[in-house]
Design a protein around this motif. Sequence first.
Motif, PDB file in Angstrom:
ATOM      1  N   THR A  12      53.120 -21.319 -30.940  1.00  0.00           N
ATOM      2  CA  THR A  12      53.800 -21.242 -32.242  1.00  0.00           C
ATOM      3  C   THR A  12      53.777 -19.829 -32.793  1.00  0.00           C
ATOM      4  OG1 THR A  12      52.933 -23.438 -32.638  1.00  0.00           O
ATOM      5  CG2 THR A  12      53.938 -22.320 -34.508  1.00  0.00           C
ATOM      6  N   VAL A  13      52.591 -19.221 -32.701  1.00  0.00           N
ATOM      7  CA  VAL A  13      52.432 -17.869 -33.241  1.00  0.00           C
ATOM      8  C   VAL A  13      53.322 -16.877 -32.494  1.00  0.00           C
ATOM      9  CG1 VAL A  13      50.783 -15.984 -33.175  1.00  0.00           C
ATOM     10  CG2 VAL A  13      50.162 -18.124 -34.300  1.00  0.00           C
ATOM     11  N   PHE A  15      56.125 -17.577 -30.967  1.00  0.00           N
ATOM     12  CA  PHE A  15      57.502 -17.830 -31.394  1.00  0.00           C
ATOM     13  C   PHE A  15      57.747 -17.229 -32.780  1.00  0.00           C
ATOM     14  CE2 PHE A  15      59.993 -20.489 -34.278  1.00  0.00           C
ATOM     15  CZ  PHE A  15      61.246 -20.333 -33.723  1.00  0.00           C
ATOM     16  N   ALA A  16      56.783 -17.453 -33.697  1.00  0.00           N
ATOM     17  CA  ALA A  16      56.954 -16.985 -35.078  1.00  0.00           C
ATOM     18  C   ALA A  16      57.041 -15.461 -35.127  1.00  0.00           C
ATOM     19  CB  ALA A  16      55.801 -17.491 -35.936  1.00  0.00           C
ATOM     20  N   SER A  17      56.265 -14.788 -34.277  1.00  0.00           N
ATOM     21  CA  SER A  17      56.297 -13.330 -34.283  1.00  0.00           C
ATOM     22  C   SER A  17      57.666 -12.822 -33.848  1.00  0.00           C
ATOM     23  CB  SER A  17      55.218 -12.772 -33.348  1.00  0.00           C
ATOM     24  OG  SER A  17      53.951 -13.211 -33.781  1.00  0.00           O
ATOM     25  N   TRP A  19      60.451 -14.481 -34.168  1.00  0.00           N
ATOM     26  CA  TRP A  19      61.359 -14.841 -35.262  1.00  0.00           C
ATOM     27  C   TRP A  19      61.277 -13.809 -36.378  1.00  0.00           C
ATOM     28  CZ3 TRP A  19      59.764 -16.109 -40.269  1.00  0.00           C
ATOM     29  CH2 TRP A  19      60.753 -16.623 -41.107  1.00  0.00           C
ATOM     30  N   ALA A  20      60.047 -13.381 -36.689  1.00  0.00           N
ATOM     31  CA  ALA A  20      59.846 -12.487 -37.830  1.00  0.00           C
ATOM     32  C   ALA A  20      60.425 -11.095 -37.572  1.00  0.00           C
ATOM     33  CB  ALA A  20      58.361 -12.377 -38.141  1.00  0.00           C
ATOM     34  N   HIS A  21      60.592 -10.757 -36.289  1.00  0.00           N
ATOM     35  CA  HIS A  21      61.011  -9.396 -35.949  1.00  0.00           C
ATOM     36  C   HIS A  21      62.326  -9.020 -36.612  1.00  0.00           C
ATOM     37  CE1 HIS A  21      61.242  -5.773 -33.528  1.00  0.00           C
ATOM     38  NE2 HIS A  21      62.489  -6.085 -33.224  1.00  0.00           N
TER      39      HIS A  21
END
Lengths: 225, 168
Positions: A12-13, A15-17, A19-21
């Motif tokens: 998850t982390v 993926f989230a990183s 996404w946040a880019h």
Amino acid sequence: MLTTGAVSISATVAFASGWAHDQPRTIAFALADEPFGERSFLHPDGARRVVDGLLDALRDREGVTSLFLEPSAASMRVIGGDRLRRSLRTTVGGGLETFEFRTPSHLAVRHPDPVPVAAVRRLDLAAAVAATRRAWERTPGRRVPTLLLELRDGRIAGWKVEVFGDETTEVLLDPSGDEVDRLGAGTPGTAGRPGAAIASGTAVGASGDDHASGTAVGVGHGSAG
Amino acid sequence: MSDTTTHADGATLDRLPRPIARLLGAARVTGAVLLVATGPLAAWGTFVPARGMPGECGGDAPPCPPGSMSAILALMVAWFVLLPVGALLVGRRPAPILAGVAVLTGGMAAGVLASRYIADPVTHATRTTWWFVAILGTASVVCAAAAIVLAGRGRHAAIADDRASCRP
């Protein structure tokens, strides 16, 4: 359970990183933190890419009348063969906005003669960006660096660097990016807002009555001619 | 953990009518899955808000940052749906429930940590982050340790408990 949990959390982390880019907040912070960083339009590669991208979006027989770069956005004004004016703007987040001025330019006030696309493509953006960076580094309370292409009589007169901060630094460059003159440090009145710089830059290219552009134009002609 | 479940199930299943035993086993597995699922949801639920949330957004206020609705929802579901339902389904066993809590708090800590130090930054402020990560991370580690210890020690107790509660 614990192992599975750890693995799924890691996934998850990760993926989230990713996404946040590309989130607006991430980009805004990166640009405020490093106005000349890799994502900026004032990075040599970024400037080349965005200017070429804008030029690629032009129609046949359109010429450039204004080009303005800041870390998060770039805008260009053009006049077509039918004298119809357009404004193009792109931001770091992606996407291109175009605005068409409905009035043909002979009805409007003053317009600079357009510069051919090929001339803009040949510009040494890296040198101009490097000069912008030097101006930025010596500005107290520096915030936003901006770079405006100065045009005159259908030719490229040079660049105008403006860095907004506690004091506003203005630097004039010749078309190859060499420093010609320093102006306006500590005189915020001459600088105005970035938006105003576009507007006045367009008008000034034709009239030449503004002292700043006047200087740029004079010297620019010398080295350009 | 899965070893424990198998052992306990094995002991229980022998003494129960087959359909009920099967149902009970399925409930335990589902409960464990739900408890594990709290981890990624909690990680997402803290990752996004840790990148900055306005005091007020949505409705008349300016729109919320992207992803924030799903993040709040994920955190709510993890805490108030998955954790209690999962705990109910695994039955009266402290070990898997503690493991679930460990995964949930660990997920929250990991979300905040990743938001600030793994993903591209949105701020230079770090103090709150470290407090948040320290408290939740400690809670997670303590729960995980307790779960492991209980899983080892409670094997026989769990079997006895099953016998007591499941026999007609």
